[in-house]
Each structure stands twice: as C-alpha cells, then as structure tokens.
Design a protein around this motif. Structure first.
Motif, PDB file in Angstrom:
ATOM      1  N   SER A 125       8.998  13.785  -0.338  1.00 18.36           N
ATOM      2  CA  SER A 125       8.107  12.626  -0.314  1.00 18.36           C
ATOM      3  C   SER A 125       8.157  11.866  -1.624  1.00 18.36           C
ATOM      4  O   SER A 125       8.094  10.635  -1.655  1.00 18.36           O
ATOM      5  CB  SER A 125       6.664  13.075  -0.037  1.00 18.36           C
ATOM      6  N   ASP A 174      12.084   9.309  -2.098  1.00 17.67           N
ATOM      7  CA  ASP A 174      12.059   8.891  -0.701  1.00 17.67           C
ATOM      8  C   ASP A 174      13.442   8.642  -0.119  1.00 17.67           C
ATOM      9  O   ASP A 174      13.581   8.021   0.912  1.00 17.67           O
ATOM     10  CB  ASP A 174      11.139   7.684  -0.507  1.00 17.67           C
ATOM     11  N   ASP A 177       0.816  -1.211   0.000  1.00 15.96           N
ATOM     12  CA  ASP A 177       0.000   0.000   0.000  1.00 15.96           C
ATOM     13  C   ASP A 177       0.855   1.268   0.000  1.00 15.96           C
ATOM     14  O   ASP A 177       0.406   2.325  -0.463  1.00 15.96           O
ATOM     15  CB  ASP A 177      -0.947  -0.004   1.197  1.00 15.96           C
ATOM     16  N   ALA A 178       2.077   1.168   0.510  1.00 18.30           N
ATOM     17  CA  ALA A 178       2.981   2.321   0.456  1.00 18.30           C
ATOM     18  C   ALA A 178       3.388   2.644  -0.978  1.00 18.30           C
ATOM     19  O   ALA A 178       3.970   3.705  -1.237  1.00 18.30           O
ATOM     20  CB  ALA A 178       4.228   2.055   1.301  1.00 18.30           C
ATOM     21  N   ALA A 194      10.009   3.857   1.060  1.00 23.85           N
ATOM     22  CA  ALA A 194       8.796   4.066   1.863  1.00 23.85           C
ATOM     23  C   ALA A 194       8.129   2.741   2.186  1.00 23.85           C
ATOM     24  O   ALA A 194       7.566   2.563   3.273  1.00 23.85           O
ATOM     25  CB  ALA A 194       7.830   4.977   1.116  1.00 23.85           C
ATOM     26  N   SER A 195       8.192   1.808   1.279  1.00 18.95           N
ATOM     27  CA  SER A 195       7.620   0.484   1.500  1.00 18.95           C
ATOM     28  C   SER A 195       8.379  -0.262   2.592  1.00 18.95           C
ATOM     29  O   SER A 195       7.784  -0.920   3.451  1.00 18.95           O
ATOM     30  CB  SER A 195       7.654  -0.308   0.190  1.00 18.95           C
ATOM     31  N   ALA A 223       7.629   0.995   6.003  1.00 22.88           N
ATOM     32  CA  ALA A 223       6.302   0.614   6.497  1.00 22.88           C
ATOM     33  C   ALA A 223       6.312  -0.668   7.307  1.00 22.88           C
ATOM     34  O   ALA A 223       5.299  -1.013   7.931  1.00 22.88           O
ATOM     35  CB  ALA A 223       5.341   0.456   5.305  1.00 22.88           C
TER      36      ALA A 223
END
Length: 650
Positions: free
Chosen positions: A355, A358, A23-24, A165-166, A169
């Motif tokens: 953002s 990343d 979802d990231a 980012a994944s 998470a």
C-alpha cells in the motif's frame, strides 16, 4: 511537501472525481486540501497540503498567478526561493500575498516562462501548470527525480498525479499490467521510468517538462514520448541534462585536493543551509556513515543549535549501526533518538508495503526506511538525509570492486574467470558469512551476499554493462517471466572519456537513484507525512561532484575520499572508518524464520500461477534453495514477494 493531481478532459470536469484523486493523497498532505476547476477549458486540479513553509492560508493551493494566466498545483520545495524573490523584486514591484515558495515559483514562471523558471530553481518538486492563454497543461519534475509524477490517459481524460492510487481513484480507470512491465520490474526490483506498472500510465522523467493539450486525448501515445520529442498536442523537453553537467565537469576538473575540498565544503554547506528552511520542526537521519554524518555536522554548524538526529538499530550485529550513530551523535552533541527494530515490528510494516509503494517495489531497505521515518515523524516534520553521496562520490562497493577484481583477473582466460565465478557462487552465503574475519578473509558485513555478486560478475562476458547488471540485478540472467518481450528503456546519452567507475555512477544517477533510492525514501517518508530532503542532490553539489576527478573520489581503494577529508574536520577518523554495511533489515534470515509462513503463502504454486507469464517453478526453486541455506536469494525472492503482495492489494 504535498500531493498533486489533476485531469484534462473533453467531457465534464466532475468535482467529485478531482476531489477523490486528491483525497487518495491525504497521507502526503494531511494539513489541507484544495480543488480548482475550469469547466469551459475541461481542466481540474486537486491538491493536498503538508504545511512546511508559510503555514497560513496564503500558502494554500492550487495557486493562481497575479497576472491571471497560470494555475499551479505544486509538490516540493524551492530552496533558493528567497533569492528568486529578490531577483523578481528588482525587476518590478510585487505585492506578495505570503512567503511561500509556491508563490515565488508561479511569479517566476509568469516572468521567465516555465523552462526559464525551473532552470533558476534549486529544489525537489513535481508540478502541474495550466496556461489559460495557450490552453496547455505542463508537467515537470525535479532534476534527479526526488518527487514522483505519473500521467496517462483513460477514456476522455488525461490524468496526472503524485501517486498511482490517485489515478486508480478515477471512475472507469482500468488498472492493467502486462508481462513486459513485470519483467522490467523483476529485472531491476523497481519499475524503471518512463514506465509504470499500469499499461498506458507513465512517469515524467527527471529534469523534464511534458506539455500536453486536449488533442492527445483522442489519440494518446502507445509508448511514452522520448526526450526530446514533439507530436500533435504533445511536447517533451529537458530543462536540465546530467550529460551536460558531466561533460562540463570533465572539461574543467579540479585536480588540486585543497581547492576541490574547499569547493565541496562551500557548495554542500550552502545546500545544507538552504535546506534547513522550514516553519516546522526539522531534524536529520543519522546512520553513522560518511554521508549522513557529514550532513549532520554541516547542519549543526548552519543552524547554530543542537540538531535532532534519528537512527534505528537491530539485534543482529551485522546489521546494527546504531552504536556507531550514537557515538557520532555524542561527539557532535546532537539531541539523539534511536529505536531498535524487532522482527515482529517488521512483520507488521511489511504487510503495509504494497500500500505504501503503490506499484511493485523491492529494495528491502524500504522496511528500515519506513520505520525510521515513522520514528522521526513523532518529533519533527522535516528530516535531512545523506542520500546521493554514494552515486556522486563513489560510495558503492561495485565501483571499487569492478576495477580491483577485473584488472587483476585480466590475464586469466575468460573460461577460467567464469569457472572461478561458478566455484565462488557454489559456496553458500551463510558459510561465507561465517568465514568473515578468519585469516586472509575480510570481515565485511553481509560478506556472502557481496561474494555472490562478485561471482555473478565474473561469470559475465566481461563487458561493463554486463558486469554492472551482475552487481545490480538480483535475478540477473534468469528473470522468471516466460518469453518476456523486451521494452526499450531510454538509452543513456553517451559520454566519451568516462572511466568504468564513472560510467557506473552516471548510470546509477540516471535510473537507480530516482527509481530506487528516491522512490524508497519518498514513499516511506510520505506515508507518515514526513518530508525528507537530500542536500547532496543540490544542483551545485552535483556539478561539484562531476568536476571532482575519480582520483579524489576513490583513492587507494577507499571510497568517498574527498567527502571523508571534509568530515574529518568535524568527526574523528576513528569513528568513521569501518566497512560499509548498507541500510536494511536481516531479511534473508527472517525469511527462514518469522517471515517464513507469510512468504510461503505468497509463494505457493497456486498463488504464483495468478501472475501472467510468471515462471512458478523458477521461483519455487530459489525459495527452496534459500530455505536450505545453500544460496542467499533474498533480493530475488523479495522482488516476487512484493509483486505478489501488490497483486493482492491492487
């Protein structure tokens, strides 16, 4: 185009963790998601889908081979997958579930193995492959690093993903960075592979397969594995080598201009035609330069109808190429879209940069690339670009400047050369810009910035590596990190017989192209779910470029000579011939104007003190010099600004 993620663990495979990783990556794949787990094996894959080829459920991932041995999570495109399908069908009867290239790839892997399949593939990709028989995880990346792939260890897990980012998470993951990696970032304006900004998380190198099993979880490597290498539970190998391509081209160069031109037209036309494969609307970036204009011309011929083209412009004339792009679009008859960027719009985009990228990243053309991607995505899902033409056919000013300047100065003693370099560097960039166009002064875009790079090169010791660093490293010898330990980057495989220009092109393709140019394009475009394809980076075009001698790339001081001859068949010479401007916003001026309050807050002494090892005094000195207009430190300051913005977000 998609986002991929997964983990191998000696503990429990939590579906919530795999799903959070996927979802990231929602921006990379807004059209669907999938999760697969094998609890007994301790493996889990996540996938986010951007539907490009085969929009049906038959294209959903993770994907299982017909034989049941392999599970694949895949990001990218295999442009020659129709040819591979026919080759597979000639070997056995296959009942295909759909027409996606992912299905073609996994059946090719089942037939020829991963290395054999990738050697046959033409495309851009990153993938994770689970082999149920050997209980091994393989990670692979395309030849020149168009698509990203990170991997590393935390606790009882081995992780991989399209994005940091994944990985962040994952519960329990501690995102650590250190001055060594920060120093590398400030040196290059990007974090060079195989490192990432986080300690213990690495990038798969382009053209490489990394194969791992659960043994690495108990004893993860302290440093990224070299290529090739082997250790308990870990193997790293190349399925493609740029050095081999370069040597092959140098062994059998095509010196005849007519035959070289015919081969370039054949290979590039084939690549463009293959890369128009899509079940969604497709268009092209058009800056008005040689590379993008040639791609659009060949694309228009390939599809036999009007191409949708996109460009952006700026109020500042020295940065505005929109009129040139519009003229070429009119000549070719494309459906052209242009958008003029304001300073206020850029301020909003700049706030999102940490953002979007990343890890710290500071090629200032990232701003323009993201705005162009955002404008393009309103109309199409796929866009072709001209990326790669500069590195392959001698387009950067540093290639022509190095020999032109240093051959003429070879009779000048080193002390005199360094003195002249100091003298040129002392003249402000703004003043040099104002001198442009006067008698005996070339009217070049961003003249001051170019002259200052030349001045840095003249002050170097004269070795090619030092000259190259002076042209490409914004902080050059003054990286503002206190006593940085020097992490060793993988040494480029040496190749005998390269000219200075060819050596720089070789270095650029190994690092600058994947870690700067393709990182910029991938993150800027995927942030708005736009797929960007680069026909210049097709494997056959790369081979053609390295079989083209330097005399057909740079002739009489003109870059990309052979490409220009092909373009002139489609576009009048008068629409093309002008100085290379680059692709970026007037950032240096904006840092003294509308961006100054934002930058001043990030570069405040108290803020700079939060970064371990950062020399705040050196940064502040350059900031104050830039504000006074005595120096143009745009590139160096932008690297610190992006670092500070990233620190505040991550």
């Amino acid at each position: 185009m998609c986002g991929i993620a997964g983990l191998l663990t000696t503990g429990r495979v939590e579906e919530a963790t795999v799903r959070a990783m996927a979802d990231a990556l929602a921006h990379r794949g807004p059209d669907g998601s999938g999760v697969w787990r094998d609890e007994a094996a301790g493996i889990g894959f996540g996938h986010r889908r951007l539907s490009i080829v085969d929009l049906s459920e038959a294209g959903q991932q993770p994907f299982h081979s017909r034989c049941g041995r392999y599970v694949l999570t895949f990001n990218g495109e295999i442009y020659n997958h129709a040819l591979l399908r026919r080759e597979l069908e000639a070997l056995e009867a296959i009942e295909w579930r759909g027409h996606s290239d992912t299905e073609t790839l996994i059946e090719a892997i089942a037939r020829w193995g991963l290395e054999g399949a990738l050697q046959r593939c033409s495309g851009m990709f990153a993938l994770g492959l689970w082999d149920r028989e050997t209980r091994q995880l393989s990670l692979a990346r395309d030849r020149v690093g168009e698509k990203p792939l990170f991997y590393g260890w935390t606790g009882d897990k081995l992780l991989f993903a399209s994005s940091l980012a994944s990985i962040r998470a994952v519960p329990g993951f501690v995102a650590e960075s250190d001055p060594d990696i920060t120093a590398l970032y400030l040196r290059f304006n990007y974090v060079p592979a195989p490192f990432s900004i986080h300690r213990g998380i690495y990038k798969v190198m382009p053209g490489t397969i990394v194969t791992l099993d659960a043994r690495t979880i108990a004893a993860p490597p302290v440093l990224p594995p070299a290529v090739p290498s082997r250790a308990p539970g870990l193997a790293c190998s190349r399925y493609w080598s740029l050095a081999e391509v370069v040597r092959a081209g140098k062994r059998a160069p095509e010196h005849d201009p007519d035959r070289a031109l015919a081969e370039l037209e054949r290979t590039l036309s084939t690549a463009v035609a293959q890369q128009t494969m899509a079940d969604v609307p497709i268009g092209a970036f058009l800056s008005g330069g040689v590379d993008s204009s040639l791609i659009v011309a060949l694309m228009q011929r390939a599809i036999g109808s009007r191409v949708r083209t996109f460009t952006i412009g700026f109020a500042e004339p020295e940065h505005d190429e929109a009129p040139h792009a519009a003229a070429i679009a009119r000549h070719l008859g494309t459906e052209h879209h242009q958008h003029y960027v304001t300073a206020d719009e850029s301020v909003d985009v700049i706030a999102a940069m940490p953002s979007i990228y990343d890890e710290p990243f500071a090629d200032s053309s990232q701003i323009a690339t993201h705005i162009l991607s955002r404008v393009t995505r309103r109309h199409v899902t796929v866009a072709l670009s001209g990326d790669g033409g500069d590195e392959l056919f001698g387009g950067y000013n540093r290639y022509t400047m190095t020999s032109r300047i240093f051959d003429r100065l070879s009779l000048v003693p080193a002390s005199g050369r360094r003195g002249l370099g100091r003298l040129l560097g002392a003249v402000s960039a703004d003043m040099l810009d104002r001198l442009g166009g006067l008698p005996f002064v070339p009217a070049l875009p961003m003249l001051g910035n170019k002259v200052h790079k030349v001045a840095r090169a003249m002050r170097s010791g004269g070795e090619l590596a030092e000259i190259y660093a002076a042209f490409t490293e914004e902080w050059h010898a003054g990286v503002p990190i206190a006593h940085p330990a020097r992490l060793a980057l993988p040494a480029a495989e040496p190749i005998d017989g390269l000219s200075r220009e060819e050596q720089m092109m070789y270095w650029d393709i190994l690092s600058y192209l994947p870690d700067d140019i393709m990182t910029k394009v991938d993150r800027a475009s995927m942030a708005v779910s736009l797929e960007v394809r680069a026909p210049m980076l097709d494997r056959d075009v790369i081979a053609c470029a390295w079989a083209t001698p330097l005399s057909l790339k740079i002739r009489d001081g003109q870059s990309k000579w052979l490409m220009r001859q092909l373009l002139y068949r489609h576009v009048p010479r008068a629409l093309i011939e002008r100085p290379k401007a680059g692709f970026g916003v007037p950032l240096g001026r904006w840092l003294r104007g509308p961006l100054r309050p934002w930058a001043e807050a990030l570069l405040a002494p108290a803020a700079l003190a939060q970064v371990e090892g950062l020399d705040a005094r050196a940064v502040r000195t350059r900031w104050e010099q830039h504000q006074r207009g005595t120096h143009d430190w745009t590139g160096a300051l932008w690297s610190v600004l992006m670092l500070m913005g990233w620190q505040g977000r991550c």
